[in-house]
Structure formats: structure tokens, C-alpha cells
Design an enzyme around this catalytic site. Sequence first.
Site, PDB file in Angstrom:
ATOM      1  N   HIS A 183       0.857  -1.180   0.000  1.00  0.00           N
ATOM      2  CA  HIS A 183       0.000   0.000   0.000  1.00  0.00           C
ATOM      3  C   HIS A 183       0.896   1.233   0.000  1.00  0.00           C
ATOM      4  O   HIS A 183       1.694   1.429   0.916  1.00  0.00           O
ATOM      5  CB  HIS A 183      -0.926   0.018   1.212  1.00  0.00           C
ATOM      6  CG  HIS A 183      -1.898   1.167   1.188  1.00  0.00           C
ATOM      7  ND1 HIS A 183      -3.177   1.035   0.690  1.00  0.00           N
ATOM      8  CD2 HIS A 183      -1.780   2.459   1.575  1.00  0.00           C
ATOM      9  CE1 HIS A 183      -3.802   2.197   0.779  1.00  0.00           C
ATOM     10  NE2 HIS A 183      -2.970   3.081   1.316  1.00  0.00           N
ATOM     11  N   CYS A 184       0.758   2.056  -1.034  1.00  0.00           N
ATOM     12  CA  CYS A 184       1.626   3.220  -1.189  1.00  0.00           C
ATOM     13  C   CYS A 184       0.905   4.461  -0.682  1.00  0.00           C
ATOM     14  O   CYS A 184      -0.109   4.868  -1.270  1.00  0.00           O
ATOM     15  CB  CYS A 184       2.011   3.389  -2.656  1.00  0.00           C
ATOM     16  SG  CYS A 184       3.135   4.781  -2.939  1.00  0.00           S
TER      17      CYS A 184
END
Length: 360
Positions: A183-184
Site C-alpha cells: 500500500h503506497c
Amino acid sequence: MRTRRWIFSAIMRLLLRCLRIGQRHRFWPTQKVRQLWLYGRLCLRSLLYNSFTDSDTALDALFEPVYWLVDHITRWFGVVFVALVIILTSSVVCIVYVCLLPLILRTYPLPWVFWHFIYGHWNLVMIVFHYYMAITTQPGYPPQQSKSDIAAVSICKKCIAPKPARTHHCSICNRCVLKMDHHCPWLNNCVGHFNHRYFFSFCLFMTMGCIYSSVSGWDMFWEAYAAIETYGQTPPPTFSFHERAFHKSVVYAWVLCSSVALALGALMIWHTVLITRGETSIERHINRKEKKRLQKKGKVFRNPYSYGPLGNWKVFLGVERKRHWVTRVLLPSTHPPKGSGLNWDTAPYVPEQKSALLAI
């Protein structure tokens, strides 16, 4: 005489009986506490017993509050991170157009002007396109209801739904993601099957743009830095407000581009290695543990989703023909990735399983 002996023996028997009763009552509390301790320990072990429990599971349980805090902070600050990327990138672009481009047009020869104009705008278009697509493209989610044509390899303990191969649960999005990498927060989105290429291309072209800006602006940076160093001299130099703003803008842009080039370049190199191996960030850790486990048994681990270095890049970039290296890699392209992300073709040297493995 007999009466005295009988009385004496009766008294002695009574004393012995009292001593025995005293000894029993003396050890009764200790035995009771010991029984309660053993019973409580047995109940605790029976409630917490799990054949899959190990040190990693214990550490995950201990750090669960920290994970919860990080997940919620990342979820709420994702929009802030995206806005920060847009503001910083826009500031550098504005400095280039307002400060540097007029200087380049006045001082550089025509071939260099042509090179900077073409390459700079191509790089900027690729950065904006891939960042927009990485943000707006959903990574891909498995269906909540089971379908017969989907080979589920496990059950998600949080979604309580079948998980296809290479699918993992994102605690920030609170959903399972197909071929999840991570998850960025800078995208405010998960990096998964359908936007993994956009994320990597953004990292690649942003790194290239920062390196290009740092290298081409090296002489300007040192001239501006040397001018700033003279601000404290006596008498002070006669720089106008425009010249001072120009010096500070050049130094700011160069420092920012160099810092991003180092940080984002390291991330890009790491993902380059992962893509060459046919792995994601999560699968890297899983495959490393599996490799160690098989080495202890004298076996060799092979990644079932690796098609070789060149084959992995073709699958990742969606290159099917030679012209795709230009139309799909060097130019903006919205072509979808190979496959649906629900079923995966194994490499030729890895035997396929006859039946899906279902484990909870």
C-alpha cells in the site's frame, strides 16, 4: 495401675491424632494454590493453543496496536501525501519554466535547446500520465462470492472469502488485493495487479527526471550557491530581489531533485530486482522463508510465477510484439496487464497442481 496406663495411652493417641490433623491442615493451602495454578495454566493453554503459532505470530500479536495506528494514520494522511507530491512536482516545473527555461533559450546552442525541450517535455508527460493512472486505477479485487472457475488457495481470515493465488489482504484498504505488492501512501492506493505497471513506470520516469534535472542544473546550482554565500558579506552584494529569488529557487530545485533521485531511485532499483525475479514485495518475504525451509530438507525452491528475467519483464510490461517496447513502454499506454489476476499460469518447469489447495 492399669487405669493410669490406659489414660496415658489414650492421651498419646490423642496427641498423635492432633499432630496428624495439624500436618494435614498445614499443607492444605499450598496444595490448593498449586491445584488452582495448574488448572488455570491448563485452561489458558487450551484457549490459546494453535498448532500454527510461532515467534512470528507472537510478534504480530504484540505489534497489532502499532499496526492499527499506522494503518489509520496512513489511511487519513493519504490525501495529504498525494497533495504533497503534486505541490512539490509543480513547484519544480514552475521553477524550470519561469527561471531556467529563459536562461537556456538565451545561452545554450540550438541543438542543446532542442534536446532539453524534447526530452524534458516527454519525461514530464510520462511522469504525469503514470502518476494519474496509478492513483485512479484500482489494483483489482477478488469477487466476494466464490466462483467455480476461480482457484482459491486459501480463505482470508478477515474478509472470510476465498483468496486466489498471489492475493493478500490490505489492512489499510480493508480489502483483499489481487497480486498485492504494498500500500503506497504517496498514491493513496494499493499497488496491485492492474496498477503495478503504472506505479513502477512513475518511479522510473520520476527518477530519470530528477537525475536529468540534477545533472543539467549542476553548474547553475553551484553559481547560485556561491551567490547565496556572499549575502552575508560586508558590504552586501548588490543583488536585486529577482536575482535573489532566482538563486534560492535554483538551489531549492536542485536539492529537492537530488534527494528524490536518491530515495526514489533506491526504491526503483529494489522493484526492478523484484520484477526481474517475478516477485512482489510480499512474495519476496514468503519465498525467502520457503527457500530456507526447503533447503533444510535438501530441496530447491523455484518460483512458480517466474518466466525468466526477460519473460518476467514482458509479462509485467505487457510486451507481446517488438513494437510494443515503443508503443507500450516509451509512450503512454493504458493497455491492461496480462490475465485477470484471479488465475495464474505457472512456469513451464513447475508442475501444475491437479486440485486447488484450500486451507484456512
